[in-house]
Design a protein around this motif. Structure first.
Motif, PDB file in Angstrom:
ATOM      1  N   ILE A  37       3.122   5.970  -2.778  1.00  0.00           N
ATOM      2  CA  ILE A  37       4.286   6.748  -3.224  1.00  0.00           C
ATOM      3  C   ILE A  37       4.301   6.839  -4.745  1.00  0.00           C
ATOM      4  O   ILE A  37       4.561   7.907  -5.305  1.00  0.00           O
ATOM      5  CB  ILE A  37       5.589   6.137  -2.672  1.00  0.00           C
ATOM      6  CG1 ILE A  37       5.652   6.337  -1.153  1.00  0.00           C
ATOM      7  CG2 ILE A  37       6.812   6.751  -3.348  1.00  0.00           C
ATOM      8  CD1 ILE A  37       6.792   5.622  -0.477  1.00  0.00           C
ATOM      9  N   GLY A  38       4.006   5.742  -5.422  1.00  0.00           N
ATOM     10  CA  GLY A  38       3.958   5.765  -6.884  1.00  0.00           C
ATOM     11  C   GLY A  38       2.904   6.718  -7.410  1.00  0.00           C
ATOM     12  O   GLY A  38       3.132   7.452  -8.380  1.00  0.00           O
ATOM     13  N   ALA A  39       1.723   6.742  -6.779  1.00  0.00           N
ATOM     14  CA  ALA A  39       0.656   7.652  -7.204  1.00  0.00           C
ATOM     15  C   ALA A  39       1.072   9.108  -6.995  1.00  0.00           C
ATOM     16  O   ALA A  39       0.807   9.970  -7.850  1.00  0.00           O
ATOM     17  CB  ALA A  39      -0.630   7.338  -6.444  1.00  0.00           C
ATOM     18  N   VAL A  40       1.725   9.388  -5.881  1.00  0.00           N
ATOM     19  CA  VAL A  40       2.178  10.755  -5.612  1.00  0.00           C
ATOM     20  C   VAL A  40       3.241  11.176  -6.620  1.00  0.00           C
ATOM     21  O   VAL A  40       3.214  12.302  -7.144  1.00  0.00           O
ATOM     22  CB  VAL A  40       2.700  10.872  -4.161  1.00  0.00           C
ATOM     23  CG1 VAL A  40       3.402  12.198  -3.932  1.00  0.00           C
ATOM     24  CG2 VAL A  40       1.567  10.690  -3.176  1.00  0.00           C
ATOM     25  N   VAL A  41       4.161  10.287  -6.926  1.00  0.00           N
ATOM     26  CA  VAL A  41       5.211  10.587  -7.912  1.00  0.00           C
ATOM     27  C   VAL A  41       4.597  10.840  -9.281  1.00  0.00           C
ATOM     28  O   VAL A  41       4.940  11.821  -9.954  1.00  0.00           O
ATOM     29  CB  VAL A  41       6.251   9.443  -7.967  1.00  0.00           C
ATOM     30  CG1 VAL A  41       7.155   9.585  -9.173  1.00  0.00           C
ATOM     31  CG2 VAL A  41       7.073   9.419  -6.689  1.00  0.00           C
ATOM     32  N   ASP A  48       0.827  -1.204   0.000  1.00  0.00           N
ATOM     33  CA  ASP A  48       0.000   0.000   0.000  1.00  0.00           C
ATOM     34  C   ASP A  48       0.864   1.259   0.000  1.00  0.00           C
ATOM     35  O   ASP A  48       0.568   2.242  -0.681  1.00  0.00           O
ATOM     36  CB  ASP A  48      -0.924   0.018   1.213  1.00  0.00           C
ATOM     37  CG  ASP A  48      -1.990  -1.053   1.155  1.00  0.00           C
ATOM     38  OD1 ASP A  48      -2.294  -1.530   0.035  1.00  0.00           O
ATOM     39  OD2 ASP A  48      -2.515  -1.414   2.230  1.00  0.00           O
ATOM     40  N   ILE A  49       1.937   1.230   0.775  1.00  0.00           N
ATOM     41  CA  ILE A  49       2.847   2.378   0.829  1.00  0.00           C
ATOM     42  C   ILE A  49       3.506   2.593  -0.528  1.00  0.00           C
ATOM     43  O   ILE A  49       3.608   3.725  -1.006  1.00  0.00           O
ATOM     44  CB  ILE A  49       3.891   2.179   1.945  1.00  0.00           C
ATOM     45  CG1 ILE A  49       3.211   2.231   3.317  1.00  0.00           C
ATOM     46  CG2 ILE A  49       4.994   3.231   1.850  1.00  0.00           C
ATOM     47  CD1 ILE A  49       4.107   1.848   4.468  1.00  0.00           C
ATOM     48  N   ALA A  50       3.939   1.516  -1.175  1.00  0.00           N
ATOM     49  CA  ALA A  50       4.565   1.631  -2.494  1.00  0.00           C
ATOM     50  C   ALA A  50       3.589   2.182  -3.521  1.00  0.00           C
ATOM     51  O   ALA A  50       3.950   3.034  -4.345  1.00  0.00           O
ATOM     52  CB  ALA A  50       5.095   0.270  -2.935  1.00  0.00           C
ATOM     53  N   ILE A  51       2.341   1.742  -3.486  1.00  0.00           N
ATOM     54  CA  ILE A  51       1.330   2.257  -4.419  1.00  0.00           C
ATOM     55  C   ILE A  51       1.065   3.732  -4.158  1.00  0.00           C
ATOM     56  O   ILE A  51       0.960   4.539  -5.096  1.00  0.00           O
ATOM     57  CB  ILE A  51       0.032   1.423  -4.305  1.00  0.00           C
ATOM     58  CG1 ILE A  51       0.258   0.027  -4.863  1.00  0.00           C
ATOM     59  CG2 ILE A  51      -1.120   2.108  -5.027  1.00  0.00           C
ATOM     60  CD1 ILE A  51      -0.897  -0.918  -4.635  1.00  0.00           C
TER      61      ILE A  51
END
Length: 110
Positions: free
Chosen positions: A10-14, A5-8
């Protein structure tokens, strides 16, 4: 949140940040002149944002209870004086912030 969930997130924010940064370069080429509304907004929005920040910063100041808005007033006066003398926005904002923090931490302790 799990690691996935954290990786998703961070990816969405990037991706969102990259989209907002790169989109103007894709829409407006270097050779064409931007539309008049974009030029106008580029001229007036910085002052509007600063005004909005001032209003937002002062919205919770109460003149009827201690310290009666005095730290805010003194910090704004310091900010204005430094800006008129040095004409440096970063120095002005830093000075106002430091003066305000010193006043509320040292002088106007409840």
């Amino acid at each position: 949140m799990s690691s996935w969930d954290i990786a998703i997130t961070i990816g969405a924010v990037v991706l969102g940040t990259m989209a907002t940064r790169f989109t103007p370069f894709l829409i407006f080429s270097k050779t064409s002149k931007p539309p008049a509304i974009i030029t106008y907004l580029g001229a007036v929005l910085p002052a509007a944002v600063m005004g909005l920040l001032v209003v937002y910063s002062l919205k919770d100041v109460t003149l009827w209870t201690y310290p009666h808005g005095l730290p805010e007033l003194l910090a704004i006066l310091a900010l204005v004086v430094i800006h008129l003398v040095k004409r440096n926005m970063l120095l002005s904002i830093a000075t106002g912030t430091i003066v305000y923090m010193l006043l509320i931490q040292q002088v106007f302790i409840k």
